[in-house]
Design a protein around this motif. Structure first.
Motif, PDB file in Angstrom:
ATOM      1  N   ARG A 108       1.793  38.236  10.636  1.00  0.00           N
ATOM      2  CA  ARG A 108       0.539  37.494  10.452  1.00  0.00           C
ATOM      3  C   ARG A 108      -0.622  38.426  10.777  1.00  0.00           C
ATOM      4  O   ARG A 108      -1.417  38.163  11.663  1.00  0.00           O
ATOM      5  CB  ARG A 108       0.522  36.260  11.330  1.00  0.00           C
ATOM      6  N   ASP A 109      -0.701  39.503  10.030  1.00  0.00           N
ATOM      7  CA  ASP A 109      -1.706  40.539  10.270  1.00  0.00           C
ATOM      8  C   ASP A 109      -2.702  40.669   9.129  1.00  0.00           C
ATOM      9  O   ASP A 109      -3.458  41.624   9.055  1.00  0.00           O
ATOM     10  CB  ASP A 109      -1.025  41.877  10.526  1.00  0.00           C
ATOM     11  N   GLY A 110      -2.715  39.683   8.226  1.00  0.00           N
ATOM     12  CA  GLY A 110      -3.629  39.716   7.095  1.00  0.00           C
ATOM     13  C   GLY A 110      -3.092  40.470   5.893  1.00  0.00           C
ATOM     14  O   GLY A 110      -3.733  40.511   4.853  1.00  0.00           O
ATOM     15  N   SER A 111      -1.914  41.069   6.023  1.00  0.00           N
ATOM     16  CA  SER A 111      -1.331  41.817   4.907  1.00  0.00           C
ATOM     17  C   SER A 111      -0.405  40.914   4.099  1.00  0.00           C
ATOM     18  O   SER A 111       0.039  39.868   4.574  1.00  0.00           O
ATOM     19  CB  SER A 111      -0.536  43.021   5.418  1.00  0.00           C
ATOM     20  N   ILE A 112      -0.154  41.349   2.875  1.00  0.00           N
ATOM     21  CA  ILE A 112       0.851  40.692   2.054  1.00  0.00           C
ATOM     22  C   ILE A 112       1.653  41.785   1.359  1.00  0.00           C
ATOM     23  O   ILE A 112       1.166  42.897   1.179  1.00  0.00           O
ATOM     24  CB  ILE A 112       0.242  39.726   1.011  1.00  0.00           C
ATOM     25  N   PRO A 113       2.897  41.490   0.987  1.00  0.00           N
ATOM     26  CA  PRO A 113       3.658  42.466   0.210  1.00  0.00           C
ATOM     27  C   PRO A 113       3.044  42.596  -1.184  1.00  0.00           C
ATOM     28  O   PRO A 113       2.523  41.627  -1.742  1.00  0.00           O
ATOM     29  CB  PRO A 113       5.065  41.872   0.134  1.00  0.00           C
ATOM     30  N   VAL A 114       3.106  43.797  -1.749  1.00  0.00           N
ATOM     31  CA  VAL A 114       2.528  43.991  -3.076  1.00  0.00           C
ATOM     32  C   VAL A 114       3.221  43.102  -4.117  1.00  0.00           C
ATOM     33  O   VAL A 114       2.578  42.657  -5.064  1.00  0.00           O
ATOM     34  CB  VAL A 114       2.510  45.474  -3.517  1.00  0.00           C
ATOM     35  N   SER A 115       4.504  42.803  -3.921  1.00  0.00           N
ATOM     36  CA  SER A 115       5.192  41.914  -4.866  1.00  0.00           C
ATOM     37  C   SER A 115       4.580  40.524  -4.856  1.00  0.00           C
ATOM     38  O   SER A 115       4.505  39.857  -5.894  1.00  0.00           O
ATOM     39  CB  SER A 115       6.683  41.839  -4.552  1.00  0.00           C
ATOM     40  N   MET A 116       4.085  40.065  -3.702  1.00  0.00           N
ATOM     41  CA  MET A 116       3.421  38.768  -3.624  1.00  0.00           C
ATOM     42  C   MET A 116       2.047  38.844  -4.289  1.00  0.00           C
ATOM     43  O   MET A 116       1.639  37.918  -4.996  1.00  0.00           O
ATOM     44  CB  MET A 116       3.269  38.312  -2.182  1.00  0.00           C
ATOM     45  N   ALA A 117       1.330  39.943  -4.076  1.00  0.00           N
ATOM     46  CA  ALA A 117       0.019  40.107  -4.706  1.00  0.00           C
ATOM     47  C   ALA A 117       0.149  40.033  -6.224  1.00  0.00           C
ATOM     48  O   ALA A 117      -0.654  39.384  -6.897  1.00  0.00           O
ATOM     49  CB  ALA A 117      -0.611  41.431  -4.286  1.00  0.00           C
ATOM     50  N   VAL A 118       1.172  40.678  -6.752  1.00  0.00           N
ATOM     51  CA  VAL A 118       1.372  40.696  -8.203  1.00  0.00           C
ATOM     52  C   VAL A 118       1.953  39.365  -8.680  1.00  0.00           C
ATOM     53  O   VAL A 118       1.440  38.745  -9.620  1.00  0.00           O
ATOM     54  CB  VAL A 118       2.283  41.873  -8.616  1.00  0.00           C
ATOM     55  N   GLY A 119       3.008  38.918  -8.028  1.00  0.00           N
ATOM     56  CA  GLY A 119       3.701  37.706  -8.474  1.00  0.00           C
ATOM     57  C   GLY A 119       2.896  36.432  -8.320  1.00  0.00           C
ATOM     58  O   GLY A 119       3.014  35.518  -9.141  1.00  0.00           O
ATOM     59  N   SER A 120       2.060  36.360  -7.294  1.00  0.00           N
ATOM     60  CA  SER A 120       1.308  35.131  -7.037  1.00  0.00           C
ATOM     61  C   SER A 120      -0.108  35.142  -7.598  1.00  0.00           C
ATOM     62  O   SER A 120      -0.657  34.090  -7.900  1.00  0.00           O
ATOM     63  CB  SER A 120       1.232  34.872  -5.528  1.00  0.00           C
ATOM     64  N   PHE A 121      -0.723  36.319  -7.711  1.00  0.00           N
ATOM     65  CA  PHE A 121      -2.141  36.373  -8.045  1.00  0.00           C
ATOM     66  C   PHE A 121      -2.467  36.963  -9.411  1.00  0.00           C
ATOM     67  O   PHE A 121      -3.601  36.859  -9.864  1.00  0.00           O
ATOM     68  CB  PHE A 121      -2.907  37.143  -6.972  1.00  0.00           C
ATOM     69  N   CYS A 122      -1.521  37.611 -10.048  1.00  0.00           N
ATOM     70  CA  CYS A 122      -1.816  38.208 -11.353  1.00  0.00           C
ATOM     71  C   CYS A 122      -1.678  37.168 -12.455  1.00  0.00           C
ATOM     72  O   CYS A 122      -0.671  36.486 -12.551  1.00  0.00           O
ATOM     73  CB  CYS A 122      -0.892  39.397 -11.646  1.00  0.00           C
TER      74      CYS A 122
ATOM     75  N   TRP B 190      -6.790  41.294  -5.252  1.00  0.00           N
ATOM     76  CA  TRP B 190      -5.481  41.529  -4.636  1.00  0.00           C
ATOM     77  C   TRP B 190      -4.444  41.843  -5.719  1.00  0.00           C
ATOM     78  O   TRP B 190      -3.603  42.726  -5.546  1.00  0.00           O
ATOM     79  CB  TRP B 190      -5.031  40.326  -3.806  1.00  0.00           C
ATOM     80  N   CYS B 191      -4.504  41.126  -6.836  1.00  0.00           N
ATOM     81  CA  CYS B 191      -3.592  41.381  -7.951  1.00  0.00           C
ATOM     82  C   CYS B 191      -3.722  42.814  -8.428  1.00  0.00           C
ATOM     83  O   CYS B 191      -2.719  43.526  -8.574  1.00  0.00           O
ATOM     84  CB  CYS B 191      -3.885  40.420  -9.103  1.00  0.00           C
ATOM     85  N   ALA B 192      -4.950  43.249  -8.705  1.00  0.00           N
ATOM     86  CA  ALA B 192      -5.174  44.598  -9.243  1.00  0.00           C
ATOM     87  C   ALA B 192      -4.702  45.671  -8.270  1.00  0.00           C
ATOM     88  O   ALA B 192      -4.072  46.656  -8.674  1.00  0.00           O
ATOM     89  CB  ALA B 192      -6.651  44.793  -9.586  1.00  0.00           C
ATOM     90  N   ALA B 193      -4.974  45.474  -6.985  1.00  0.00           N
ATOM     91  CA  ALA B 193      -4.529  46.454  -5.983  1.00  0.00           C
ATOM     92  C   ALA B 193      -3.004  46.490  -5.903  1.00  0.00           C
ATOM     93  O   ALA B 193      -2.393  47.559  -5.879  1.00  0.00           O
ATOM     94  CB  ALA B 193      -5.130  46.126  -4.622  1.00  0.00           C
ATOM     95  N   GLY B 194      -2.367  45.323  -5.880  1.00  0.00           N
ATOM     96  CA  GLY B 194      -0.911  45.268  -5.820  1.00  0.00           C
ATOM     97  C   GLY B 194      -0.261  45.868  -7.048  1.00  0.00           C
ATOM     98  O   GLY B 194       0.737  46.600  -6.954  1.00  0.00           O
TER      99      GLY B 194
END
Length: 126
Positions: free
Chosen positions: A104-118, A48-52
């Motif tokens: 609640r559709d399984g998506s997340i904002p890309v900022s969350m993918a980067v900020g939370s998972f990278c 998720w981090c890499a995709a975001g």
């Protein structure tokens, strides 16, 4: 004989290969699809981090852009994960759960993918 061992190193990466801040490789494989290539010992959040990171830095999309997983679960051994910016291409039940406001559709904002998972992976050395 030596050339046999070098052959895999001579294969080029796809032209649009992108190295995310966590060291993983992401490639745009469609108008709204991003494939993160398989790496051993990586968890789903690393993908998720890499995709975001790709969506933000390579595509220039804003942080509130939604990101879905397009590859169904479970992922086969050795397979990367495909992500999408198109809700219609999302794999049912393959997204992330998120608390708080937002769809609640399984998506997340890309900022969350980067900020939370990278996280930066520091190579182990003796």
């Amino acid at each position: 004989m030596r050339l046999m061992f070098l052959a895999p190193l001579l294969l080029p990466l796809p032209a649009a290969a992108f190295t995310a801040q966590n060291g993983m490789t992401a490639v745009q494989t469609g108008p709204s699809e991003i494939t993160v290539l398989h790496e051993i010992r990586r968890g789903d959040t690393d993908y998720w981090c890499a995709a975001g990171d790709f969506v933000q830095r390579a595509m220039g999309a804003p942080g509130n852009t939604r990101l879905w997983r397009a590859s169904p679960k479970p992922r086969r051994a050795g397979d990367g994960i495909v992500f999408t910016l198109d809700e219609a291409r999302a794999a049912p039940g393959a997204g992330l759960s998120q608390f708080g406001s937002g769809p609640r559709d399984g998506s997340i904002p890309v900022s969350m993918a980067v900020g939370s998972f990278c996280r930066v992976i520091v190579p182990y050395s003796d």
